[in-house]
Scaffold this motif. Structure first.
Motif, PDB file in Angstrom:
ATOM      1  N   THR A 122       0.834  -1.205   0.000  1.00 44.97           N
ATOM      2  CA  THR A 122       0.000   0.000   0.000  1.00 44.97           C
ATOM      3  C   THR A 122       0.867   1.253   0.000  1.00 44.97           C
ATOM      4  N   LEU A 169      -3.130  -8.481  -0.098  1.00 39.81           N
ATOM      5  CA  LEU A 169      -4.328  -7.644   0.016  1.00 39.81           C
ATOM      6  C   LEU A 169      -5.628  -8.384  -0.278  1.00 39.81           C
ATOM      7  N   ARG A 220     -10.222   1.290   2.531  1.00 35.63           N
ATOM      8  CA  ARG A 220      -8.780   1.532   2.409  1.00 35.63           C
ATOM      9  C   ARG A 220      -8.102   0.448   1.578  1.00 35.63           C
ATOM     10  N   ALA A 231      -5.876   0.658  -1.969  1.00 37.45           N
ATOM     11  CA  ALA A 231      -4.572   0.047  -2.228  1.00 37.45           C
ATOM     12  C   ALA A 231      -4.583  -0.700  -3.565  1.00 37.45           C
ATOM     13  N   VAL A 247      -2.460   4.170   6.341  1.00 39.07           N
ATOM     14  CA  VAL A 247      -1.919   2.815   6.468  1.00 39.07           C
ATOM     15  C   VAL A 247      -2.107   2.302   7.890  1.00 39.07           C
TER      16      VAL A 247
END
Length: 493
Positions: free
Chosen positions: A301, A382, A398, A402, A327
């Motif tokens: 990220t 992820l 979030r 990413a 983050v």
């Protein structure tokens, strides 16, 4: 300046650690495939610390492609330095664990003979995610991989990681020798289990009896490895040479932190790595998942968003307050709830330690280096977290950003219109898709999300995922990365 070598070791300044054992007594007990900086800063360091008490575990280091590392270290007798740096200073030591250096394409049959040496009891790997000839979304063998096709017809002269492992095991079986254990040390989910499945699947292409023997006899312990190891620069070489008073052609730089968790399932003799700081456990999976999703997921990220914001290093990305905050929020709010509990483990303390490690000003860990090979990294870093959250009906704001940052990175040009050096096993396909779609979110997102080797068949069909990624990508194109990070950080709270 004279070269670091066995004959110049005595000239090292006081305070620099060096081998405290007789290297002439060290035998090769491990063959390591993938002699890159990470192995030399991690597994080789743990092994080096044991050789005074148990010299049976020297390492034959094998480069599977390039002769660069061999060419640099051979004149040094395999010696090299590791410099661990943080804001408090430097710790330096010279490692002598390498008993030999090989370049696989130069003599594949000779390497197979080395693998069949009865003194070799472990074959370990750090070949990066792309080195296993597999589909990262499913973990399945890519039988159409050119190296796999070659090796299945030419196992006496293999090219691939799997070809060398299976070729070495076949020789040992033919000679009536016990198999070696295969120790995967890359960032793959259940890396030992994954590599076991790939080895057996590849062996079955050649000889089903061999595949059955491997399935019944060979152990594939899983591991979790953790140490940040940036690429060595010419500036590093100059600074390290001045500190050593000797020229080290390929030193390694790293952070002081190092962790190695190993499944204790070798089926035979193994080094006492726990005496040098490693941890043997019955089940690596919780440690592995924690590291892949928190450290590696946050790293990727930071890499994509940081690169797009013009940050050359992770430390520079962490100096951006909104990016560092986003983050940290992602780790705490979106990632941690997907992790299993670890008795006695303080996740909040681990979060804080990771953020501090990312801020390390002494590590010039380039965002472009971490951004490489995204198609191989995203599924475990992820996408697994995203799948778990979607299964629970939880938001992925979030995490979707990413993924969108990777799509924006793949589009080919940065926010100043400069070309992005896209390095990925699927780079040609990515470029073709991105060029056809253009920098338009509603075209680019579905085009890239259609890559089933990365996203599988499920995620592109889930509108919660595809819509969130497309929305974030549209914001990145329209508003720029900095403004998008600020907006999502504030709105996701």
């Amino acid at each position: 300046m004279d070269r670091l070598s066995p004959t110049t070791l005595h000239r090292l300044p006081i305070g620099i650690l060096k081998p405290d054992y007789d290297r002439a007594r060290v035998a090769t007990g491990i063959v390591h495939l993938g002699l890159g900086a990470f192995h030399r800063a991690h597994q080789a360091v743990y092994t080096d610390a044991l050789l005074k008490e148990d010299p049976r575990w020297g390492i034959l280091g094998v480069s599977l492609r390039s002769p660069e590392t061999r060419n640099a270290l051979a004149p040094q007798g395999g010696l090299y330095s590791v410099t661990a740096s943080d804001g408090a200073g430097h710790q330096r030591r010279v490692i002598g664990a390498l008993t030999g250096l090989a370049v696989a394409p130069e003599d594949p049959a000779g390497l197979l003979a080395d693998l069949a040496d009865p003194r070799v009891r472990i074959v370990s790997t750090t070949v990066t995610e792309k080195g296993y000839s597999h589909d990262p979304a499913t973990g399945a063998l890519r039988a159409d991989d050119p190296d796999i096709r070659h090796d299945s017809a030419n196992l006496g002269h293999p090219r691939s990681t799997l070809g060398f492992i299976v070729g070495g095991l076949r020789l040992r079986r033919q000679q009536g020798l016990p198999p070696f254990a295969v120790l995967a040390c890359d960032n793959l989910p259940a890396n030992g289990h994954t590599l076991r499945g790939l080895v057996i699947a590849f062996a079955a292409l050649i000889d089903r009896d061999l595949a059955a023997w491997i399935e019944g006899e060979v152990r594939f312990p899983s591991t979790m490895v953790d140490r940040i190891v940036p690429a060595t620069t010419d500036a590093d070489r100059a600074e390290i040479g001045a500190a050593l008073g000797l020229d080290d052609a390929w030193p390694v730089v790293s952070e002081p932190f190092s962790q190695w968790v190993i499944e204790d399932d070798f089926g035979g003799d193994r080094p006492a790595w726990d005496l040098s700081g490693a941890q043997f456990v019955r089940d690596v999976a919780p440690f592995e998942l924690m590291k892949l999703r928190l450290l590696n997921g946050a790293h990727s990220t930071l890499a994509y968003l940081g690169y797009l914001m013009g940050c050359p290093t992770v430390a520079a990305a962490m100096a951006e307050p909104d990016l560092a905050g986003l983050v940290a929020d992602m780790m705490r709010e979106e990632v941690t709830p997907t992790l299993p509990a670890l008795d006695g483990f303080d996740v909040a303390t681990y979060h804080a330690a990771l953020l501090q490690r990312f801020r390390n000003p002494a590590l010039k860990h380039r965002t472009a280096q971490i951004a490489m090979d995204g198609t191989q990294k995203l599924p475990q870093r992820l996408l697994g977290t995203i799948r778990d959250r979607l299964a629970r009906g939880l938001p992925i704001t979030r995490l979707a950003l990413a993924v969108a940052a990777w799509l924006r990175y793949v589009s080919g040009t940065d926010e100043q219109g400069q070309p992005i050096d896209l390095r990925d096993p699927l780079s040609q396909r990515l470029r073709a898709l991105a060029d056809e779609a253009g920098p338009v979110a509603h075209r680019l997102a579905p085009a890239l999300l259609s890559l089933t080797p990365v996203f599988g068949n499920d995620l592109p069909k889930d509108s919660r995922f595809s819509s969130a990624v497309e929305l974030a990508l549209d914001r990145l194109f329209r508003n720029g990365t900095r403004a998008t990070v600020e907006h999502i950080r504030q709105s996701a709270r």
